[in-house]
Scaffold this motif. Sequence first.
Motif, short mmCIF file in Angstrom:
data_model
loop_
_atom_site.label_atom_id
_atom_site.label_comp_id
_atom_site.label_asym_id
_atom_site.label_seq_id
_atom_site.Cartn_x
_atom_site.Cartn_y
_atom_site.Cartn_z
N ASN A 42 29.58 26.07 35.71
CA ASN A 42 30.55 26.92 36.39
C ASN A 42 31.94 26.29 36.48
OD1 ASN A 42 30.45 29.50 38.44
ND2 ASN A 42 31.97 28.02 39.11
N ASP A 99 31.64 31.76 39.44
CA ASP A 99 32.10 31.71 40.83
C ASP A 99 33.48 31.08 40.90
OD1 ASP A 99 29.68 32.78 41.63
OD2 ASP A 99 28.78 30.82 42.07
N GLY A 100 34.39 31.71 41.63
CA GLY A 100 35.71 31.14 41.86
C GLY A 100 36.73 31.40 40.78
N TYR A 130 24.26 34.11 35.32
CA TYR A 130 25.60 34.30 35.89
C TYR A 130 25.98 35.76 36.08
CZ TYR A 130 26.61 33.71 30.79
OH TYR A 130 26.60 33.74 29.42
N GLU A 186 29.95 40.02 46.15
CA GLU A 186 30.76 39.60 45.00
C GLU A 186 32.15 40.23 45.04
OE1 GLU A 186 30.44 37.46 42.67
OE2 GLU A 186 28.34 37.13 42.15
N LEU A 234 34.32 38.69 47.78
CA LEU A 234 34.80 37.38 47.39
C LEU A 234 35.98 37.48 46.42
CD1 LEU A 234 31.41 35.50 46.91
CD2 LEU A 234 33.18 34.93 48.59
N ASP A 235 35.89 38.38 45.46
CA ASP A 235 36.97 38.51 44.49
C ASP A 235 38.24 39.03 45.14
OD1 ASP A 235 35.25 37.57 42.62
OD2 ASP A 235 35.29 39.32 41.32
#
Length: 325
Positions: free
Chosen positions: A140, A169-170, A220, A233, A236-237
């Motif tokens: 990741n 992620d991130g 993923y 998700e 978070l985005d």
Amino acid sequence: MAFPITRPRRLRVKENIRRLVRETCLTVDDLIYPLFVTHGRGVQSPVEAMPGVYNLSPDMLLEEAARVVDLGIPGILLFGIPREKDETAREAYDDEGIVQQAVRAIKKEFPELVVITDVCLCEYTSHGHCGVVEQGRILNDPTLELLARTALSHARAGADMVAPSDMMDGRVAAIRRALDEAGYQDVSIMSYAAKYASAYYGPFREAVGSAPQFGDRRSYQMDPPNAREALREIALDIEEGADIIMVKPALAYLDIVRQARDAFNYPVAVYNVSGEYAMVKAAALRGWIDERRVVLETLTGMKRAGADIIITYHAKDVARWLREG
């Protein structure tokens, strides 16, 4: 009141009455057209599993962009097919990569056309995965730097919007930070926020040669049975800086689209993906369905579910049909 006083059919008697009370209207303003660009000149290579879709060299891409502009479609989504693939996806973030060349050419000829670039590594890696691979594991954090470099190179070329599709992620935060630090605060991010590990992607992988050389992408991309996870998700985005959120695929995930629309006051996009397109085309070629009616009904259903933006390979046909009335 009960029948015969109440008769809902009164409002269905004539087309103009139906138009007056229509709750959901599909327009050309809702559409984004995906395009595939490859190296060379005069290249218009058909994608066998997607009738009407081609891999185009930059000169042919300009001709297609002219048709898109003429039809009033506001934006395109670019995918690149590199000359060579390698372990670290070097052409993805090369300023002379195929997508970067295409963006510069399109923005020179059609400055008002919204150019969105897919930010991922799978088309460019020899292993076909969306991130850095080490001993069979998709890593990741090391991937984030390459994704940020790719987005930044697209912005330098003139992209209006970048669309990370990797599901690391991130990655939205990493891209937003890289863009802002380089002075590209106005370049927006359309995040593939809820991208599922779907069987509907097969024809796309034929188009760009991105099938994984080992394993699959379920470590993923999202597990298809999960809905609550999609909302996490997306949240978070948004927190990381996404301007538009996307649900992909569309048809089997309209419940996710509706939940996203209800939960977040952000523009929602859907991707009417290659497998969805191919099924309609295959049935239409056999004469089993009325292609125009099925496509318009399908895309209207996506909008009714809550989508503001529909990314679809049907975009040109839909624009023509809507123009014809």
